[in-house]
Design a protein around this motif. Structure first.
Motif, PDB file in Angstrom:
ATOM      1  N   GLY A  76       0.421  -1.068  -0.203  1.00 39.74           N
ATOM      2  CA  GLY A  76       0.191   0.383   0.150  1.00 39.74           C
ATOM      3  C   GLY A  76       0.518   1.245  -0.271  1.00 39.74           C
ATOM      4  O   GLY A  76       1.880   0.986   0.706  1.00 39.74           O
ATOM      5  N   MET A  77       0.007   2.708  -0.190  1.00 38.91           N
ATOM      6  CA  MET A  77       0.801   4.071  -0.789  1.00 38.91           C
ATOM      7  C   MET A  77       0.409   4.443  -0.399  1.00 38.91           C
ATOM      8  O   MET A  77      -1.413   4.963  -0.821  1.00 38.91           O
ATOM      9  N   ALA A  78      -0.221   5.013   1.346  1.00 40.02           N
ATOM     10  CA  ALA A  78      -1.358   5.998   1.945  1.00 40.02           C
ATOM     11  C   ALA A  78      -0.704   7.042   1.443  1.00 40.02           C
ATOM     12  O   ALA A  78       0.077   7.718   2.112  1.00 40.02           O
ATOM     13  N   VAL A  79      -1.717   8.781   1.064  1.00 39.28           N
ATOM     14  CA  VAL A  79      -0.721  10.479   0.852  1.00 39.28           C
ATOM     15  C   VAL A  79      -2.161  10.991   1.442  1.00 39.28           C
ATOM     16  O   VAL A  79      -3.097  10.291   1.333  1.00 39.28           O
ATOM     17  N   LYS A  80      -1.471  11.516   2.731  1.00 41.94           N
ATOM     18  CA  LYS A  80      -2.286  12.007   3.342  1.00 41.94           C
ATOM     19  C   LYS A  80      -1.249  13.833   3.135  1.00 41.94           C
ATOM     20  O   LYS A  80      -0.283  14.329   3.512  1.00 41.94           O
ATOM     21  N   PHE A  81      -2.371  14.265   2.059  1.00 42.03           N
ATOM     22  CA  PHE A  81      -2.542  16.067   1.667  1.00 42.03           C
ATOM     23  C   PHE A  81      -2.708  16.585   2.923  1.00 42.03           C
ATOM     24  O   PHE A  81      -3.637  16.953   3.124  1.00 42.03           O
ATOM     25  N   VAL A  89      -5.571   6.397  -1.187  1.00 46.54           N
ATOM     26  CA  VAL A  89      -4.681   5.107   0.004  1.00 46.54           C
ATOM     27  C   VAL A  89      -5.009   4.259  -1.081  1.00 46.54           C
ATOM     28  O   VAL A  89      -6.002   4.099  -2.490  1.00 46.54           O
ATOM     29  N   SER A  90      -4.293   3.742  -1.464  1.00 46.17           N
ATOM     30  CA  SER A  90      -3.764   2.907  -2.640  1.00 46.17           C
ATOM     31  C   SER A  90      -3.454   2.119  -2.948  1.00 46.17           C
ATOM     32  O   SER A  90      -2.423   1.930  -1.334  1.00 46.17           O
ATOM     33  N   LEU A  91      -2.771   0.742  -3.697  1.00 42.57           N
ATOM     34  CA  LEU A  91      -2.696  -0.794  -3.321  1.00 42.57           C
ATOM     35  C   LEU A  91      -2.648  -0.623  -4.613  1.00 42.57           C
ATOM     36  O   LEU A  91      -1.870  -0.400  -6.027  1.00 42.57           O
ATOM     37  N   ASN A  92      -1.009  -1.662  -4.542  1.00 38.42           N
ATOM     38  CA  ASN A  92      -0.098  -2.375  -6.326  1.00 38.42           C
ATOM     39  C   ASN A  92      -1.245  -3.197  -6.919  1.00 38.42           C
ATOM     40  O   ASN A  92      -0.960  -4.376  -7.816  1.00 38.42           O
ATOM     41  N   GLN A 256       8.039   8.874  14.129  1.00 31.56           N
ATOM     42  CA  GLN A 256       7.548   7.858  13.695  1.00 31.56           C
ATOM     43  C   GLN A 256       5.992   7.916  14.088  1.00 31.56           C
ATOM     44  O   GLN A 256       4.977   7.125  13.280  1.00 31.56           O
ATOM     45  N   GLU A 257       6.104   7.500  15.328  1.00 32.94           N
ATOM     46  CA  GLU A 257       5.115   7.046  16.453  1.00 32.94           C
ATOM     47  C   GLU A 257       3.495   8.036  16.079  1.00 32.94           C
ATOM     48  O   GLU A 257       2.324   7.360  15.698  1.00 32.94           O
ATOM     49  N   PHE A 258       4.143   9.151  15.958  1.00 37.91           N
ATOM     50  CA  PHE A 258       2.883  10.536  16.032  1.00 37.91           C
ATOM     51  C   PHE A 258       1.488   9.642  14.440  1.00 37.91           C
ATOM     52  O   PHE A 258       0.684   9.876  14.347  1.00 37.91           O
ATOM     53  N   TRP A 259       2.919   9.502  13.920  1.00 38.49           N
ATOM     54  CA  TRP A 259       2.351   9.561  12.176  1.00 38.49           C
ATOM     55  C   TRP A 259       1.917   7.815  11.771  1.00 38.49           C
ATOM     56  O   TRP A 259       0.622   8.011  11.840  1.00 38.49           O
ATOM     57  N   ASP A 260       2.416   7.531  12.152  1.00 35.16           N
ATOM     58  CA  ASP A 260       1.829   6.269  12.545  1.00 35.16           C
ATOM     59  C   ASP A 260       0.484   6.003  12.634  1.00 35.16           C
ATOM     60  O   ASP A 260       0.211   5.099  12.630  1.00 35.16           O
ATOM     61  N   ARG A 261       0.022   6.836  14.120  1.00 37.79           N
ATOM     62  CA  ARG A 261      -1.103   6.625  14.606  1.00 37.79           C
ATOM     63  C   ARG A 261      -2.506   7.112  14.182  1.00 37.79           C
ATOM     64  O   ARG A 261      -3.478   7.250  14.175  1.00 37.79           O
ATOM     65  N   THR A 262      -1.701   7.415  13.433  1.00 36.96           N
ATOM     66  CA  THR A 262      -2.668   8.351  12.273  1.00 36.96           C
ATOM     67  C   THR A 262      -3.973   8.071  11.390  1.00 36.96           C
ATOM     68  O   THR A 262      -2.827   6.732  10.775  1.00 36.96           O
ATOM     69  N   VAL A 263      -5.220   7.963  11.048  1.00 39.45           N
ATOM     70  CA  VAL A 263      -5.978   7.490  10.237  1.00 39.45           C
ATOM     71  C   VAL A 263      -5.418   7.645   9.004  1.00 39.45           C
ATOM     72  O   VAL A 263      -5.987   9.393   8.791  1.00 39.45           O
ATOM     73  N   ALA A 287     -14.914   0.902   9.122  1.00 39.29           N
ATOM     74  CA  ALA A 287     -13.678  -0.298   9.336  1.00 39.29           C
ATOM     75  C   ALA A 287     -13.130   0.644   9.892  1.00 39.29           C
ATOM     76  O   ALA A 287     -11.776   0.479  10.602  1.00 39.29           O
ATOM     77  N   TYR A 288     -11.876   1.884   9.053  1.00 38.68           N
ATOM     78  CA  TYR A 288     -11.016   2.272   9.341  1.00 38.68           C
ATOM     79  C   TYR A 288     -11.108   2.650  10.844  1.00 38.68           C
ATOM     80  O   TYR A 288     -10.606   2.824  11.057  1.00 38.68           O
ATOM     81  N   ALA A 289     -11.960   3.665  11.529  1.00 40.78           N
ATOM     82  CA  ALA A 289     -12.806   4.231  12.459  1.00 40.78           C
ATOM     83  C   ALA A 289     -12.488   3.586  13.128  1.00 40.78           C
ATOM     84  O   ALA A 289     -12.759   3.251  15.045  1.00 40.78           O
TER      85      ALA A 289
END
Length: 299
Positions: A76-81, A89-92, A256-263, A287-289
Motif C-alpha cells: 500500500g501507498m497512502a498519501v495525506k495531503f 489510499v492506493s494498492l499495487n 514516526q510514532e505520531f504519524w503511524d497512529r494517524t488514520v 472500518a477504519y474508524a
C-alpha cells in the motif's frame, strides 16, 4: 461478525497495530500539481500551488512480523495531503476484491474460517470466487504480483471511483493511479525469500538518503458506460487521462510514532472531490474508524 473482527482472525491480534498494513513507515513529501486538473476540479491541492504531504508505505499483512519477500504480497501507498487535508489510499493491484461490503465480509471469512495454507481454505476461496465471479480479476492480480525492487518502483491504484466537481459545477467520475518515475522494476521471488520484515522500508530509507523518490499522479476519466459503483471492475485503458501532478518523497518523518497512529482515510475528501456511488468506498470509513478505536484502546 464485523470486517474488523474478520481481519483480526486473519492475521491474529497484534495490540497497537493496524488490522491490516500493520508494518509501515511514514515519509515527508511535497505534491506539485501540474495545473491540468484545474479545469475539472476546484480541489485546492490539485490546482496550482505545491502542498506538503505525508506518505505511508506498507504491506497489507495484519502481522507486523510478516516477511517482505518470496511470495506475492499486496502493498500500500497512502498519501495525506496537508493543505487542505485529504487522503488518497492506493494498492499495487488495480481493482478491489469484492463489489459490496457484505461480499467483502464473505471473502474475509473464506480466508479465516479455515487454517492458513490448508486445502480447506483454498476450497473456500474458490467457492467465494465461483459465487462472485466479478472478484476473479483482483484475486488473479494479487496472486501474480512480482516482488518489487523498491517501494519506489511500484505502480499503485486507488481502485475506487471518485467525483470531481469542476469550477462550472460539472461532475465527472475519476480514478487515480500513481506511476513511479523510476519505472517498474522487479526481482525474482527466490532472490528475496530471506528478506526480513520491513526490508523494503529500510531500502526506501536508504534510497532517500541518496535522492528523493517521485511519482506522477495519473487521473482517468470514466466513459458513459463505465461502472462507478463496483471497484472490482477496471475501466478500459483507452479512457482519457491527465497528469495531475508530481509527488516527491524526501525523507522519513521525524515523528514516526505520531504519524503511524494517524488514520489515512480514503473518504476524507476536500471541496471539489466527492464520494462516488461505490458502497465499498463509503464503508471503509466505518472500518477504519473502528480499527483506529481498537488501536487507541491498546487492542
Amino acid at each position: 461478525m464485523t470486517v474488523v473482527d474478520a481481519m483480526e482472525r486473519m492475521s491474529g491480534l497484534h495490540p497497537g497495530f493496524r488490522r491490516t498494513h500493520a508494518l509501515g513507515r511514514c515519509y515527508d513529501a511535497v505534491f506539485t500539481p501540474s495545473g491540468a486538473a484545474a479545469a475539472y476540479t476546484t480541489a485546492a491541492h490539485l490546482r496550482s500551488e505545491p502542498t506538503p504531504a505525508i506518505v505511508r508505505y506498507s504491506n497489507t499483512a495484519g502481522d507486523p512480523a510478516e516477511p517482505d519477500g518470496g511470495t506475492p504480497v499486496v502493498r500500500g501507498m497512502a498519501v495525506k495531503f496537508l493543505s487542505p487535508e485529504t487522503d488518497l489510499v492506493s494498492l499495487n493491484v488495480p481493482v478491489f476484491m469484492a463489489s459490496t461490503p457484505a461480499k467483502f465480509l464473505d471473502m474475509t471469512r473464506a480466508l479465516t474460517d479455515q487454517p492458513k495454507g490448508s486445502r480447506q481454505r483454498a476450497d473456500a476461496v474458490i467457492a467465494f470466487i465461483t459465487a462472485n465471479p466479478e472478484s476473479a480479476h483482483a484475486f488473479q492480480e494479487a496472486a501474480t504480483i512480482p516482488v518489487p525492487e523498491s517501494y519506489a518502483t511500484i505502480r499503485f491504484w486507488a481502485q475506487h471511483a471518485f467525483v470531481w466537481v469542476g469550477p462550472d459545477g460539472t461532475c465527472r467520475f475519476v480514478r487515480y493511479r500513481w506511476e513511479p518515475d523510476a519505472g517498474l522494476r522487479h526481482l525474482r521471488a527466490e532472490d528475496t525469500a530471506d528478506w526480513v520484515p520491513g526490508h523494503l522500508l529500510d531500502e526506501l530509507t536508504d534510497r532517500l538518503g541518496r535522492a528523493p523518490v517521485s511519482f506522477t499522479l495519473k487521473v482517468q476519466f470514466a466513459g458513459p458506460e463505465d461502472p462507478t459503483a463496483d471497484p472490482t471492475q477496471p475501466w478500459p485503458d483507452d479512457r482519457p487521462e491527465i497528469d495531475a501532478g508530481r509527488l516527491e518523497i524526501v525523507k522519513p518523518v521525524a515523528d514516526q510514532e505520531f504519524w503511524d497512529r494517524t488514520v489515512f482515510d480514503p473518504t476524507r475528501l476536500t471541496d471539489g472531490i466527492e464520494l462516488s456511488d461505490d458502497p465499498v468506498l463509503a464503508y471503509r470509513k466505518q472500518a477504519y474508524a473502528e480499527g483506529h478505536r481498537r488501536r487507541a484502546a491498546g487492542r
